[in-house]
Design a protein around this motif. Structure first.
Motif, PDB file in Angstrom:
ATOM      1  N   ILE A 103      54.471  22.825  91.858  1.00 33.83           N
ATOM      2  CA  ILE A 103      53.411  22.556  92.500  1.00 33.83           C
ATOM      3  C   ILE A 103      52.313  24.392  92.910  1.00 33.83           C
ATOM      4  O   ILE A 103      53.092  24.656  93.394  1.00 33.83           O
ATOM      5  N   ASP A 104      51.300  24.750  92.122  1.00 30.92           N
ATOM      6  CA  ASP A 104      50.317  26.006  92.266  1.00 30.92           C
ATOM      7  C   ASP A 104      49.606  25.304  93.426  1.00 30.92           C
ATOM      8  O   ASP A 104      48.755  24.951  93.229  1.00 30.92           O
ATOM      9  N   MET A 105      49.734  26.231  94.720  1.00 30.41           N
ATOM     10  CA  MET A 105      48.997  25.884  95.433  1.00 30.41           C
ATOM     11  C   MET A 105      47.417  25.889  95.550  1.00 30.41           C
ATOM     12  O   MET A 105      46.533  25.876  96.217  1.00 30.41           O
ATOM     13  N   ASN A 106      46.939  27.293  94.456  1.00 33.26           N
ATOM     14  CA  ASN A 106      45.841  27.864  94.136  1.00 33.26           C
ATOM     15  C   ASN A 106      45.246  26.238  93.858  1.00 33.26           C
ATOM     16  O   ASN A 106      43.853  25.599  94.296  1.00 33.26           O
ATOM     17  N   SER A 107      46.172  26.046  92.586  1.00 31.57           N
ATOM     18  CA  SER A 107      45.301  24.702  91.433  1.00 31.57           C
ATOM     19  C   SER A 107      44.949  23.419  92.253  1.00 31.57           C
ATOM     20  O   SER A 107      43.674  22.370  92.445  1.00 31.57           O
ATOM     21  N   ILE A 108      45.693  23.024  93.684  1.00 32.19           N
ATOM     22  CA  ILE A 108      46.022  22.396  94.430  1.00 32.19           C
ATOM     23  C   ILE A 108      44.535  22.194  95.652  1.00 32.19           C
ATOM     24  O   ILE A 108      43.422  21.468  95.276  1.00 32.19           O
ATOM     25  N   ARG A 109      44.384  22.997  95.627  1.00 38.39           N
ATOM     26  CA  ARG A 109      43.437  23.990  96.474  1.00 38.39           C
ATOM     27  C   ARG A 109      41.939  23.979  96.000  1.00 38.39           C
ATOM     28  O   ARG A 109      41.114  23.076  96.282  1.00 38.39           O
ATOM     29  N   ASN A 110      41.982  23.987  94.879  1.00 41.07           N
ATOM     30  CA  ASN A 110      40.651  24.082  94.459  1.00 41.07           C
ATOM     31  C   ASN A 110      40.360  22.433  93.555  1.00 41.07           C
ATOM     32  O   ASN A 110      39.515  21.603  93.983  1.00 41.07           O
ATOM     33  N   ASP A 111      41.664  21.718  93.024  1.00 41.08           N
ATOM     34  CA  ASP A 111      41.409  20.353  93.214  1.00 41.08           C
ATOM     35  C   ASP A 111      40.718  19.704  94.141  1.00 41.08           C
ATOM     36  O   ASP A 111      39.942  18.747  94.217  1.00 41.08           O
ATOM     37  N   TYR A 112      41.467  19.899  95.548  1.00 32.38           N
ATOM     38  CA  TYR A 112      41.766  19.323  96.476  1.00 32.38           C
ATOM     39  C   TYR A 112      39.602  19.397  96.954  1.00 32.38           C
ATOM     40  O   TYR A 112      38.859  18.484  97.254  1.00 32.38           O
ATOM     41  N   ASP A 185      52.449  29.334 101.480  1.00 38.06           N
ATOM     42  CA  ASP A 185      51.777  29.719 102.445  1.00 38.06           C
ATOM     43  C   ASP A 185      50.087  29.626 102.078  1.00 38.06           C
ATOM     44  O   ASP A 185      49.385  30.065 103.268  1.00 38.06           O
ATOM     45  N   LEU A 186      49.971  29.634 101.250  1.00 38.22           N
ATOM     46  CA  LEU A 186      48.201  29.154 100.989  1.00 38.22           C
ATOM     47  C   LEU A 186      47.508  28.210 102.085  1.00 38.22           C
ATOM     48  O   LEU A 186      46.612  29.412 102.999  1.00 38.22           O
ATOM     49  N   ILE A 187      47.891  27.329 103.158  1.00 41.84           N
ATOM     50  CA  ILE A 187      46.933  27.098 103.913  1.00 41.84           C
ATOM     51  C   ILE A 187      47.619  27.899 105.171  1.00 41.84           C
ATOM     52  O   ILE A 187      46.454  27.678 105.896  1.00 41.84           O
ATOM     53  N   TYR A 188      48.441  28.296 104.910  1.00 41.67           N
ATOM     54  CA  TYR A 188      48.515  29.738 107.135  1.00 41.67           C
ATOM     55  C   TYR A 188      47.352  30.838 106.124  1.00 41.67           C
ATOM     56  O   TYR A 188      46.805  31.658 106.987  1.00 41.67           O
TER      57      TYR A 188
END
Length: 561
Positions: A103-112, A185-188
């Protein structure tokens, strides 16, 4: 193979390893053996947090390339440490044997963000990034034909969350997953004021790893980010994780950042290149200084850029926004501004890390400010016993960044430490020995400087450097123990291309006299390189002594005739 289950595209470690003979490459693959030793054991959940550009992502990608079935048959690790005889059994046992949820949270954020903007993509019940994350993982699991069949047969098919989906797969296949999450911790950080979202995210993670039942689907879990795991009521919400962060780095210090020996090898390999003239000493001055468990750590991104670009400058400012630092400093809890200025000048500050809640919003005290600045990499820290840490500015790179930040603040020129620096420089220029000694005594007695053991010449040298720093940092180069005349002068300030400013030549003594210091300057002719050289500047000679019995600072100042 998708973007979450066993991804193969854009693996930074694979790319780096492929060109290791051409680019800077430091082999830390033995870290794999350290982690693999915990597979399927009680202590198999890891959270390793470090500042940006400290090698977190490339290490996560290295673990992905090693464990994931998608890389089977690729000769990625040939000739690297992990294939050495001492790791031979472990290496073969775990190589490409697992389905890895990466899970790459940066990629998840961009996709979201793209998902949220396109109503045609919307799925019932998926309204937040946490919903989207869970939904995306389950959808990729279903792209595996066997997993899809198992999930479809489940009695709770319409109510599946990720934890139950993984449990269904494990029950039937008897195989466990490895989970790697980068930027956990991207969400925080990016949704710092959305406490409901943060709570749902930590609940999602807790649901995956809570107790033996939750952990049973994983052979290993590895989280990486900047902030330590969030605390609620002084307790970690993921208390089963082995956590290694900048405030409590644990045993993995040498695997994140470059060590002394590694940087020495890099400098040596580039020494013969006509394109690079960067010395090891320059790399140490600019990028060393994070002391983690007794090991000196360098920012690896900055070292690589310096030798690649043949220039030691601050590469840090391009990696993270300074707005957060401005906000923290301007809170000014208990005189934080004064402390930051003292730290930049070389001081130390004791702080307590026991109540830090590990986010960027719940900042209630000066202690919290220093905790966050350490986690972000703007300060280093040393263990000072118990929950106490000793904060400091680690190197010239960070000092340059912090100096630039504070100089833009409206309060900068009116700060006492700035006025004191101007006062000291003016006293030296005026050849006022008494005033110079008086100002140095003030510096010695200031709270953060008084943490030093004031029992040697080095402490006196520090007082002068700290005092002059703010007045001289733009106009002067400072040299310690510079070869000159018949010996090495303790401290020399040489102007940068400004003939109107004086050269300051300073000799220090402890429990002797200022006269002894001045006589040594003259007898050793420390000024000869400036009198005989191409220097039109005036040269000011300064002899300083500290008497430990009387607690007095003594000074003599002369202008070279």
């Amino acid at each position: 193979m998708g973007s979450i289950l066993n991804p193969v595209e854009g693996n930074s470690f694979v790319d780096l390893a492929a060109f290791r003979d051409e680019d800077v490459f430091v082999d830390k693959t033995d870290f794999i053996a350290k982690i693999s030793a915990n597979i399927n054991k009680n202590k198999r959940l890891f959270a390793v947090t470090r500042p940006r550009r400290f090698g977190k992502t490339v290490t996560a990608d290295m673990l992905l390339a090693y464990y994931s079935k998608a890389y089977a048959g690729q000769d990625i690790f040939a000739g690297l440490k992990i294939t050495n005889e001492e790791y031979k059994v472990s290496y073969a046992k775990h190589l490409n044997k697992y389905d890895v949820i990466y899970i790459d949270m940066n990629s998840i954020r961009n996709d979201y963000i793209a998902y949220a903007k396109d109503e045609d993509q919307h799925v019932k019940g998926v309204t937040t990034i946490v919903d989207y994350l869970q939904y995306s993982i389950i959808e990729e699991l279903k792209e595996n034909e066997m997993y899809a069949e198992l999930l479809d047969k489940s009695r709770n098919v319409g109510k599946l969350n990720l934890s139950s989906a993984l449990e269904v797969i494990r029950t039937y296949t008897k195989e466990k997953f490895i989970l790697i999450m980068d930027e956990w911790d991207l969400i925080y950080r990016e949704y710092r004021n959305d406490t409901d979202l943060q709570k749902s995210f930590i609940d999602f993670l807790s649901g995956l790893f809570k107790g033996k039942k939750g952990q049973a689907s994983f052979a290993l879990a590895y989280l990486t980010g900047i902030l330590p795991i969030k605390k609620y009521n002084s307790q970690s919400a993921l208390n089963d994780f082995n956590e290694y962060n900048m405030l409590a780095p644990g045993k993995f210090a040498c695997y994140f950042g470059f060590t002394d020996n590694e940087v020495a090898e890099i400098a040596k390999s580039f020494a013969g290149s006509s394109d690079c003239k960067i010395s090891l000493q320059q790399l140490k001055e600019w990028y060393e200084g994070y002391k983690i468990k007794g090991i000196d750590i360098y920012n690896p991104n900055s070292v690589v850029n310096a030798v690649s670009n043949n220039e030691c400058i601050s590469y840090w400012s391009g990696t993270v926004s300074n707005e957060e630092v401005v906000r923290l400093i301007n809170m000014n809890f208990d005189g934080v501004r004064d402390d930051i200025l003292d730290l930049i000048a070389g001081g130390r500050v004791i702080f307590d890390c026991s109540n830090f809640e590990n986010d960027m919003v719940t900042i209630k005290s000066k202690d919290d400010v220093f905790c966050l600045l350490v986690c972000l990499g703007y300060l280093g820290c040393e263990d000072n016993g118990g929950n106490y840490r000793l904060a400091y500015v680690p190197n010239r790179e960070i000092r340059t960044v912090l100096t630039s930040i504070v100089k833009l603040q409206s309060w900068y020129n009116s700060m006492p430490i700035i006025e004191r620096s101007e006062e000291l420089f003016a006293a030296i220029q005026a050849l006022d020995s008494s005033k110079t000694a008086e100002v140095i005594a003030k510096i010695h007695n200031s709270p953060n400087v008084s943490l030093l053991s004031y029992n040697r010449e080095d402490a006196l040298v520090f007082c002068v450097i700290a005092g002059l720093m703010w007045r001289t940092e733009r106009d002067y180069e400072c040299f310690r123990e510079l070869q000159s005349g018949k010996g090495s002068a303790d401290l020399i300030y040489a102007p940068r291309n400004n003939a109107s400013l004086p050269i300051l030549l300073i000799e220090f003594k402890y429990d002797t006299s200022a006269e002894d210091a001045m006589n040594q300057i003259k007898e050793k002719e420390y000024f000869s390189r400036y009198r005989d050289g191409d220097y039109p500047n005036d040269v000011i000679l300064i002899g300083l002594n500290y008497d430990s019995k009387t607690k007095e600072h003594q000074c003599l100042i002369e202008k070279l005739g």
